[in-house]
Scaffold this active site. Structure first.
Site, short mmCIF file in Angstrom:
data_model
loop_
_atom_site.label_atom_id
_atom_site.label_comp_id
_atom_site.label_asym_id
_atom_site.label_seq_id
_atom_site.Cartn_x
_atom_site.Cartn_y
_atom_site.Cartn_z
N LYS A 1 0.86 -1.20 0.00
CA LYS A 1 0.00 0.00 0.00
C LYS A 1 0.89 1.24 0.00
O LYS A 1 2.09 1.15 0.22
CB LYS A 1 -0.93 -0.01 1.22
N ARG B 1 -9.70 0.67 15.45
CA ARG B 1 -9.67 1.22 14.09
C ARG B 1 -10.68 0.41 13.30
O ARG B 1 -11.64 -0.11 13.88
CB ARG B 1 -8.24 1.07 13.56
N TYR C 1 16.08 30.33 5.60
CA TYR C 1 15.01 31.09 6.26
C TYR C 1 15.29 31.30 7.74
O TYR C 1 15.73 30.37 8.43
CB TYR C 1 13.68 30.35 6.12
N MET D 1 11.33 24.46 0.70
CA MET D 1 10.37 23.62 -0.01
C MET D 1 11.04 22.76 -1.09
O MET D 1 10.71 21.59 -1.27
CB MET D 1 9.30 24.51 -0.66
C1 LIG Z 1 -3.63 -4.01 8.35
C2 LIG Z 1 -2.15 -3.95 8.16
N1 LIG Z 1 -1.45 -5.09 8.10
C3 LIG Z 1 -0.12 -5.10 7.93
C4 LIG Z 1 0.60 -3.93 7.83
C5 LIG Z 1 2.07 -4.00 7.65
O1 LIG Z 1 2.75 -3.51 8.76
P1 LIG Z 1 4.34 -3.47 8.79
O2 LIG Z 1 4.76 -2.49 7.76
O3 LIG Z 1 4.65 -3.02 10.16
O4 LIG Z 1 4.81 -4.84 8.48
C6 LIG Z 1 -0.08 -2.71 7.92
C7 LIG Z 1 0.68 -1.47 7.86
O5 LIG Z 1 0.38 -0.43 8.34
C8 LIG Z 1 -1.49 -2.72 8.09
O6 LIG Z 1 -2.19 -1.59 8.18
#
Ligand SMILES: Cc1ncc(COP(=O)(O)O)c(C=O)c1O
Length: 370
Positions: A36, A134, A263, A311
């Site tokens: 992701k 969550r 800056y 930036m």
């Molecule tokens: C639902 C879920 N599983 C697995 C992972 C993977 O975690 P990690 O990068 O700590 O292995 C994440 C990452 O945020 C996650 O949100």
């Protein structure tokens, strides 16, 4: 100087070594690679293609958009989506053979209605909230959901999972509490007649810290990118940083003692020195707070960042050394001459490696090396 801006050099050979070392560590347990957020800033398509060739056949992304991008790039493996399902996009998920996230009691109606209307069901995993507070089904709804799903075999439930809040910490009592709760949920599901192809709750922290939480699938993100999820986990899998984040020296000048830099003029030279300009800034994901104690690597030495990060650029104090315009400096990663762990920066600026890696973007150009 072809590209004077920031560069993410992605070492695919290290990614392959890392995943092979993780495979060796978890033995027979299959792995779901978490790609992701643009594979944590590394580029989702080339990272997933490389891992698929290494034998990984299940990936996780957050959004349906991320999953479709992988499908359009020719990824054939299974893809699990972590986000809340979108009732309007279920057909798209079915058409692209994506695995959805069943994460609330309301989702039951959505899946049931879709199945009764189209005689089709998307594949899904049921996610439980065991302590992150969550996304995830509430524990008290488990019985109702398990019974409803086991009554309708057309609903394609393929997995059950949860997510740890503290698996990367030294103190694991809360993680054990979550694990116990998850174990009870799996048991209840099985007693209700469900058989889960995949049972999973391990992330990188748990892979290192909680081997008893592996079940029959682990989800790995950070560790495979060559970075420790925290400094509290045992460092018992050899990994190397996949990304070197670099930028180019585009200007240098000799300045007298008393010259103020950037800056606010908070950095004032205490002697005559050489100040170079590097073309990367916070808009590219360079961590702005790193200027206080921060440094970059150049030809085997570390040099102080001079003044606030802007930036699009920042300045480096080279003292009496003579950097070359057009040459690169290392922001973080492991090059032939320098090593700056992203973990060091995260710790110094009170951030996390997750924040730093996923922030990379802006004008950053990606280069893949094998
Ligand atoms: C639902 C879920 N599983 C697995 C992972 C993977 O975690 P990690 O990068 O700590 O292995 C994440 C990452 O945020 C996650 O949100």
């Amino acid at each position: 100087m072809d590209n004077p801006g920031p560069k993410a050099i992605i070492n695919l050979n290290r990614l392959k070594e890392n995943i092979q070392n993780i495979i060796e560590h978890v033995g027979d347990t299959p792995i779901c690679c978490v790609v992701k957020a643009n594979a944590y800033g590394h580029g989702a398509i080339p990272i997933t293609q490389t891992l698929e060739k290494e034998g990984i056949s299940l990936f996780a992304v957050f959004s349906i958009g991320e999953a479709l991008e992988l499908r359009q790039a020719g990824i054939q493996s299974d893809i699990l989506i972590f986000s809340k399902i979108n009732a309007n996009r279920i057909q798209e998920a079915v058409d692209n053979d994506l695995i959805l996230n069943f994460s609330s009691l309301g989702d039951l109606n959505i899946f049931e209605q879709f199945e009764s209307k189209y005689s089709q069901s998307p594949r899904f995993h049921i996610k439980f909230d065991t302590g992150m507070t969550r996304l995830g089904l509430d524990v008290q709804d488990a019985d109702k959901v398990f019974k409803a799903i086991s009554k309708n075999p057309k609903l394609r439930c393929e997995g059950i999972y949860s997510h740890f809040a503290t698996a990367d910490e030294g103190e694991l009592s809360y993680a054990h509490h979550q694990l116990n709760m998850f174990n009870s949920l799996v048991e209840l599901g099985e007693k209700s007649g469900l058989s889960f192809k995949f049972i999973h709750c391990s992330n990188s922290g748990a892979i290192l810290n909680l081997p008893e939480s592996r079940f029959n699938l682990v989800r790995v993100g950070m560790l495979m990118y060559g970075t420790m999820p925290s400094d509290e986990v045992p460092n018992n899998v050899a990994v190397k940083p996949v990304m070197n984040y670099e930028g180019t020296i585009v200007n240098k000048r000799r300045v007298p003692k008393g010259t103020s830099i950037s800056y606010g003029g908070i950095y004032v030279t205490d002697k005559e020195t050489t100040i170079a300009v590097v073309q990367a800034g916070f808009a590219d994901g360079f961590p702005r707070p790193w200027y206080t104690d921060g440094y970059v690597g150049y030809q085997g030495k570390d040099y102080k960042i001079a003044g606030r990060v802007c930036m699009d650029s920042f300045m480096v104090d080279f003292g009496d050394d003579t950097p070359e315009i057009g040459k690169n400096v290392l922001f973080f990663g492991l090059s032939k001459e320098n090593h700056i762990p992203v973990e060091t920066i995260a710790k110094n600026i009170d951030s996390t490696t997750y924040v730093l890696l996923t922030a990379i973007g802006g004008r950053t150009e990606y280069f893949y090396r094998d």
